[in-house]
Write an enzyme that holds these catalytic residues in place. Structure first.
Site, PDB file in Angstrom:
ATOM      1  N   HIS A   1     -11.645  -7.183  -5.052  1.00  0.00           N
ATOM      2  CA  HIS A   1     -12.811  -6.390  -4.642  1.00  0.00           C
ATOM      3  C   HIS A   1     -13.582  -7.165  -3.598  1.00  0.00           C
ATOM      4  O   HIS A   1     -13.644  -8.402  -3.640  1.00  0.00           O
ATOM      5  CB  HIS A   1     -13.700  -6.096  -5.864  1.00  0.00           C
ATOM      6  CG  HIS A   1     -14.675  -5.003  -5.643  1.00  0.00           C
ATOM      7  ND1 HIS A   1     -15.883  -5.214  -4.993  1.00  0.00           N
ATOM      8  CD2 HIS A   1     -14.635  -3.686  -5.962  1.00  0.00           C
ATOM      9  CE1 HIS A   1     -16.537  -4.061  -4.937  1.00  0.00           C
ATOM     10  NE2 HIS A   1     -15.810  -3.127  -5.516  1.00  0.00           N
TER      11      HIS A   1
ATOM     12  N   ASP B   1     -10.681   0.872 -10.077  1.00  0.00           N
ATOM     13  CA  ASP B   1      -9.612   1.813  -9.756  1.00  0.00           C
ATOM     14  C   ASP B   1      -8.365   1.592 -10.605  1.00  0.00           C
ATOM     15  O   ASP B   1      -7.539   2.494 -10.739  1.00  0.00           O
ATOM     16  CB  ASP B   1      -9.223   1.689  -8.275  1.00  0.00           C
ATOM     17  CG  ASP B   1     -10.356   2.078  -7.349  1.00  0.00           C
ATOM     18  OD1 ASP B   1     -10.996   3.106  -7.616  1.00  0.00           O
ATOM     19  OD2 ASP B   1     -10.607   1.351  -6.377  1.00  0.00           O
TER      20      ASP B   1
END
Length: 376
Positions: free
Chosen positions: A258, A312
């Site tokens: 991320h 996700d």
């Protein structure tokens, strides 16, 4: 002058809406840890918190929920518009196209007026789930399921897309998923929204533009790609070879890493816990087994690299178990992020400044025009 590609690390606003500490894995909405909200709140209450800066009183909450439910139903012209769209159109394109039309049904047109902030919020929170569910049913040639205002927000969406009323646990889990996706500081789509609203375009235009930004595979589209990746891994025995091949080619493994978090994404932890809850209702699932093993292998291979699962990675599996088709994963993300986008738009225009960044020109000068007949 120096170019900061992607504005990486450049503050563009001051905001009190949400806070992230990527090293410690902290996410807060208005100072409240995301874990507290996921455990104790619901999506509509959290939406109110984000946009209006405080948890609502009982009367405020009841009015807000009632106003959202009053906006669940679609005008016949919108339904006809949906019926005329080619069925292969991705639902994100459908959503981006229709959101600006909602402004025609809102009498509060002035973007600087608080009435516009409230009416656009309840209008979009009410209608976007119905748009997505209606589009799903139309493109599949099935009967449209009208909203049921007696159901909770998450339950109602699952009911409209599936045609059967969900278990209470399913509705509760989906509602918590919406909380986790509702806000995440100044990401690409949120920045898009405030750039648009800085022109004093209305909130519908800002949200529509944010939907377009979110549709890209480097932003909201990532959860779809994770799901496809997991489906390609037919057996747990394939995982180690797949990971080693990806790493040797220096290719990204979807669902890991991320831009902000250098530890486990706190939202991913909550999603994983909810996945365990849904499995208690649905039974064992091979995709979950593959994902769990993939996580172990990746974390082992990338030990010390500060690369962990993001939201996700498990969200697509959870959505699949709730009966949501893969092409609707990103639209669900958009549905959740409405309150975050509007919160930032509302905050930004209090001291509005039209965005007008500059550039460093690196082209030629004083180049003579060449007539068409002399060009090769």
């Amino acid at each position: 002058m120096e170019v900061y590609a992607g504005l990486a690390g450049i503050p563009v606003v001051k905001s009190s809406i949400s806070y992230i500490d990527g090293e410690k894995g902290i996410l807060e909405y208005r100072g409240i840890p995301i874990q507290e909200l996921a455990e104790n709140s619901n999506f509509l209450e959290t939406s109110y918190l984000l946009v209006f800066g405080k948890l609502p009183s009982k009367d405020e909450y009841e009015k807000f929920v009632a106003d959202v439910k009053d906006n669940l139903f679609l005008d016949r012209s919108i339904i006809q518009f949906l019926k005329d769209i080619p069925p292969e159109t991705h639902p994100m394109k459908v959503l981006q196209s229709i959101v600006p039309i909602f402004s025609a049904f809102d009498e509060n047109k002035e973007v600087l007026d608080e009435k516009h902030h409230y009416s656009s919020l309840v209008n979009l929170l009410g209608k976007v789930p119905t748009i997505l569910a209606t589009w799903k049913r139309i493109r599949e040639g099935k009967e449209i399921i009208l909203p049921d205002p007696s159901l909770d927000y998450g339950e109602n969406f699952l009911y409209m897309i599936r045609g059967i009323k969900p278990e209470k646990l399913e509705g509760k889990i989906f509602d918590k998923c919406l909380i986790l996706h509702a806000e995440h500081t100044i990401n690409a789509s949120t920045f898009t929204a405030i750039v648009v609203v800085s022109t004093l375009a209305d909130f519908y235009s800002a949200v529509s533009s944010a939907v377009g930004s979110l549709s890209g595979r480097l932003h909201g589209g990532a959860n779809e790609r994770v799901y496809y990746m997991l489906n390609e891994l037919r057996h747990v025995d394939d995982i180690e070879g797949y990971v080693d091949q990806k790493l040797s080619r220096k290719e990204r493994i979807m669902g890991f890493g991320h831009r902000v978090y250098k530890t486990y994404d706190p939202r991913a932890k909550i999603i994983k816990e909810m996945l365990d809850q849904i499995l208690s209702l649905k039974g064992n699932n091979e995709l979950v087994r593959i994902a769990t093993e993939l996580e172990k292998v990746v974390l082992d291979r990338l030990k010390g690299k500060k690369i962990y699962p993001n939201i996700d990675f498990y969200s697509g599996i959870l959505y699949s178990l709730l009966g949501i088709p893969v092409e609707f994963y990103t639209p669900v993300f958009a549905m959740a992020r409405i309150s975050g986008w509007i919160a930032h738009c509302k905050e930004y225009i209090r001291e509005n400044k039209l965005f007008r960044p500059t550039q460093i020109y690196d082209g030629g000068h004083n180049i003579k025009y060449l007539p068409l007949e002399k060009r090769s």
